[in-house]
Design a protein around this motif. Structure first.
Motif, PDB file in Angstrom:
ATOM      1  N   TRP A  50     -20.628  15.105 -10.113  1.00 20.18           N
ATOM      2  CA  TRP A  50     -20.642  16.158  -9.800  1.00 20.18           C
ATOM      3  C   TRP A  50     -19.143  16.204  -8.700  1.00 20.18           C
ATOM      4  O   TRP A  50     -18.321  17.193  -8.664  1.00 20.18           O
ATOM      5  CB  TRP A  50     -20.979  17.289  -9.225  1.00 20.18           C
ATOM      6  CG  TRP A  50     -20.622  18.330  -8.887  1.00 20.18           C
ATOM      7  CD1 TRP A  50     -19.848  19.550  -7.482  1.00 20.18           C
ATOM      8  CD2 TRP A  50     -20.315  20.014 -10.312  1.00 20.18           C
ATOM      9  NE1 TRP A  50     -19.454  20.755  -8.157  1.00 20.18           N
ATOM     10  CE2 TRP A  50     -20.245  20.642  -9.512  1.00 20.18           C
ATOM     11  CE3 TRP A  50     -20.436  19.902 -11.614  1.00 20.18           C
ATOM     12  CZ2 TRP A  50     -18.769  21.793 -10.260  1.00 20.18           C
ATOM     13  CZ3 TRP A  50     -19.503  20.938 -12.196  1.00 20.18           C
ATOM     14  CH2 TRP A  50     -18.861  22.329 -11.133  1.00 20.18           C
ATOM     15  N   MET A  53     -16.334  13.006  -9.774  1.00 20.77           N
ATOM     16  CA  MET A  53     -16.291  12.854 -11.244  1.00 20.77           C
ATOM     17  C   MET A  53     -14.294  13.108 -11.123  1.00 20.77           C
ATOM     18  O   MET A  53     -13.798  13.354 -11.821  1.00 20.77           O
ATOM     19  CB  MET A  53     -16.247  14.650 -11.922  1.00 20.77           C
ATOM     20  CG  MET A  53     -16.273  14.361 -12.982  1.00 20.77           C
ATOM     21  SD  MET A  53     -16.583  12.594 -14.385  1.00 20.77           S
ATOM     22  CE  MET A  53     -18.249  12.529 -13.763  1.00 20.77           C
ATOM     23  N   PRO A  54     -13.499  14.345 -10.446  1.00 13.69           N
ATOM     24  CA  PRO A  54     -12.034  13.875 -10.682  1.00 13.69           C
ATOM     25  C   PRO A  54     -12.000  12.388  -9.693  1.00 13.69           C
ATOM     26  O   PRO A  54     -10.497  12.053 -10.399  1.00 13.69           O
ATOM     27  CB  PRO A  54     -11.389  14.854  -9.077  1.00 13.69           C
ATOM     28  CG  PRO A  54     -12.957  16.271  -9.118  1.00 13.69           C
ATOM     29  CD  PRO A  54     -13.941  14.420  -9.858  1.00 13.69           C
ATOM     30  N   TRP A  57     -13.108  10.496 -13.182  1.00 13.67           N
ATOM     31  CA  TRP A  57     -12.461  10.622 -14.641  1.00 13.67           C
ATOM     32  C   TRP A  57     -11.369   9.445 -15.091  1.00 13.67           C
ATOM     33  O   TRP A  57     -11.446   8.691 -15.827  1.00 13.67           O
ATOM     34  CB  TRP A  57     -12.248  11.584 -14.656  1.00 13.67           C
ATOM     35  CG  TRP A  57     -11.741  12.199 -15.911  1.00 13.67           C
ATOM     36  CD1 TRP A  57     -10.110  12.810 -16.093  1.00 13.67           C
ATOM     37  CD2 TRP A  57     -12.311  12.479 -17.161  1.00 13.67           C
ATOM     38  NE1 TRP A  57      -9.783  13.322 -17.707  1.00 13.67           N
ATOM     39  CE2 TRP A  57     -10.992  12.744 -18.015  1.00 13.67           C
ATOM     40  CE3 TRP A  57     -13.457  11.958 -17.556  1.00 13.67           C
ATOM     41  CZ2 TRP A  57     -11.969  12.830 -19.292  1.00 13.67           C
ATOM     42  CZ3 TRP A  57     -13.800  12.245 -18.670  1.00 13.67           C
ATOM     43  CH2 TRP A  57     -12.916  12.557 -20.076  1.00 13.67           C
ATOM     44  N   PRO A  58     -10.467   9.275 -14.022  1.00 13.32           N
ATOM     45  CA  PRO A  58      -9.316   7.911 -14.425  1.00 13.32           C
ATOM     46  C   PRO A  58     -10.295   7.282 -14.981  1.00 13.32           C
ATOM     47  O   PRO A  58      -9.287   6.266 -15.517  1.00 13.32           O
ATOM     48  CB  PRO A  58      -8.255   8.129 -14.036  1.00 13.32           C
ATOM     49  CG  PRO A  58      -8.428   9.189 -12.839  1.00 13.32           C
ATOM     50  CD  PRO A  58     -10.425   9.774 -12.882  1.00 13.32           C
ATOM     51  N   HIS A  59     -11.410   6.298 -14.089  1.00 12.41           N
ATOM     52  CA  HIS A  59     -12.071   5.208 -13.690  1.00 12.41           C
ATOM     53  C   HIS A  59     -12.509   5.501 -15.625  1.00 12.41           C
ATOM     54  O   HIS A  59     -12.512   4.343 -15.753  1.00 12.41           O
ATOM     55  CB  HIS A  59     -12.576   5.076 -13.628  1.00 12.41           C
ATOM     56  CG  HIS A  59     -11.912   4.693 -11.559  1.00 12.41           C
ATOM     57  ND1 HIS A  59     -11.021   3.557 -11.514  1.00 12.41           N
ATOM     58  CD2 HIS A  59     -11.247   5.110 -11.125  1.00 12.41           C
ATOM     59  CE1 HIS A  59     -10.746   3.904 -10.113  1.00 12.41           C
ATOM     60  NE2 HIS A  59     -10.571   4.705  -9.512  1.00 12.41           N
ATOM     61  N   THR A  60     -13.693   6.275 -15.949  1.00 13.93           N
ATOM     62  CA  THR A  60     -13.940   6.412 -17.225  1.00 13.93           C
ATOM     63  C   THR A  60     -12.528   6.084 -18.320  1.00 13.93           C
ATOM     64  O   THR A  60     -13.382   5.704 -19.206  1.00 13.93           O
ATOM     65  CB  THR A  60     -14.795   8.174 -17.316  1.00 13.93           C
ATOM     66  OG1 THR A  60     -15.723   7.870 -15.640  1.00 13.93           O
ATOM     67  CG2 THR A  60     -15.346   8.316 -18.369  1.00 13.93           C
ATOM     68  N   LEU A  61     -11.897   6.824 -18.199  1.00 18.72           N
ATOM     69  CA  LEU A  61     -10.813   6.933 -19.545  1.00 18.72           C
ATOM     70  C   LEU A  61     -10.391   5.759 -19.427  1.00 18.72           C
ATOM     71  O   LEU A  61     -10.782   5.284 -20.915  1.00 18.72           O
ATOM     72  CB  LEU A  61      -9.428   7.570 -19.162  1.00 18.72           C
ATOM     73  CG  LEU A  61      -9.969   9.902 -19.525  1.00 18.72           C
ATOM     74  CD1 LEU A  61      -8.946   9.981 -18.842  1.00 18.72           C
ATOM     75  CD2 LEU A  61     -10.380   9.701 -20.685  1.00 18.72           C
ATOM     76  N   ILE A 228     -22.680   6.951 -16.216  1.00 17.69           N
ATOM     77  CA  ILE A 228     -21.031   7.117 -16.696  1.00 17.69           C
ATOM     78  C   ILE A 228     -21.309   6.223 -18.278  1.00 17.69           C
ATOM     79  O   ILE A 228     -21.075   6.611 -19.219  1.00 17.69           O
ATOM     80  CB  ILE A 228     -19.822   7.185 -16.016  1.00 17.69           C
ATOM     81  CG1 ILE A 228     -20.024   7.994 -15.032  1.00 17.69           C
ATOM     82  CG2 ILE A 228     -19.004   6.549 -17.416  1.00 17.69           C
ATOM     83  CD1 ILE A 228     -18.689   7.965 -14.013  1.00 17.69           C
TER      84      ILE A 228
END
Length: 260
Positions: A50, A53-54, A57-61, A228
């Motif tokens: 939580w 996540m900001p 998020w770019p690493h997830t993408l 993730i």
């Protein structure tokens, strides 16, 4: 619960089992006083997800893009090679031992070669993801093509069908169940290849985040990365299963026939 459809009942049971697993994990860590440096609690991992996540998020993408690109390349190459091997005994005898030998090479040994050729970054990760997912596709497509009955081929030849017609109109459709079975394996292997390369030769991606977090002894962040990756893997696996049910539904039993 008996009034629910088998599909809804199955999903409820799966969700219950998953929640029960995390609950036992949480209770076990609290009961035995397990340090978060050894095994963080699910609640700690949720807090990290939580709050971070900001950042994540770019690493997830990046990981999703790399994995999907490598998966597509690997599947395309695997289908083409499988078609050649499955439709020709000579090609099978020549190429199959080479494929087995290549697949036996630990992929962590291949990453440095890709880095030398293409430099550190996204390209080695995509290639590692592609290479690691080719073999199961090749094996399953070749097996599916090899299961075409010789009698059926003889009848089609008598009716004027060429070898190409038999391959495209009969062989490939009959091998679709084998292909989709291999896709479920290949998509999980693609994530392995991506994360492996990201931990060795990348400056972004979930694998890189996990490597940095491990060096800093930030175990909750490492587990957040694992969560993730698990979610992404399940999502792509579900997409593959959806297309499998749409394109090969004729090979599967109806859910309403499995339970009274």
């Amino acid at each position: 619960m008996n009034s629910l459809s088998p599909l809804v009942r199955q999903r409820l049971l799966s969700a219950t089992a998953l929640l029960g697993f995390f609950l036992l994990w949480e209770i076990g860590c609290l009961s035995f006083g397990v340090s978060d440096l050894i095994l963080p609690r699910p609640s700690q991992i949720a807090v990290v997800l939580w709050q971070k996540m900001p950042l994540l998020w770019p690493h997830t993408l990046q990981t999703l893009y790399t994995t999907f690109a490598g998966f597509v390349i690997g599947v395309a190459a695997g289908v083409l090679i499988g078609m050649v091997i499955g439709s020709s005994k000579t090609a099978y005898d020549v190429a199959y031992p080479l494929l087995v030998g290549f697949s036996s090479i630990p992929k962590v040994a291949v990453v440095p070669i890709f880095v030398v050729w293409f430099g550190a970054g996204t390209v080695p990760a995509i290639l590692t993801s592609a290479v690691i997912s080719i073999f199961p596709v090749v094996v399953n497509v070749a097996t599916g093509l090899a299961t075409t009955e010789p009698e059926l081929e003889d009848v089609l030849k008598v009716l004027g069908a060429s070898k190409r017609d038999i391959l495209l109109d009969v062989g490939l459709p009959r091998s679709l169940p084998y292909l989709f079975a291999s896709l479920k394996i290949a998509i999980t292997l693609s994530f392995v290849g991506t994360v492996l390369s990201e931990t060795v030769a990348a400056n972004k991606g979930i694998g890189n985040v996990m490597m940095i977090a491990s060096g800093n002894f930030d175990v909750p962040m490492v587990f957040a990365g694992l969560v993730i990756l698990a979610v992404l893997g399940v999502a792509l696996y579900s997409v593959s299963s959806y297309f499998e049910s749409r394109m090969t539904g004729w090979t599967q039993r109806k859910n309403d026939m499995t339970m009274a």
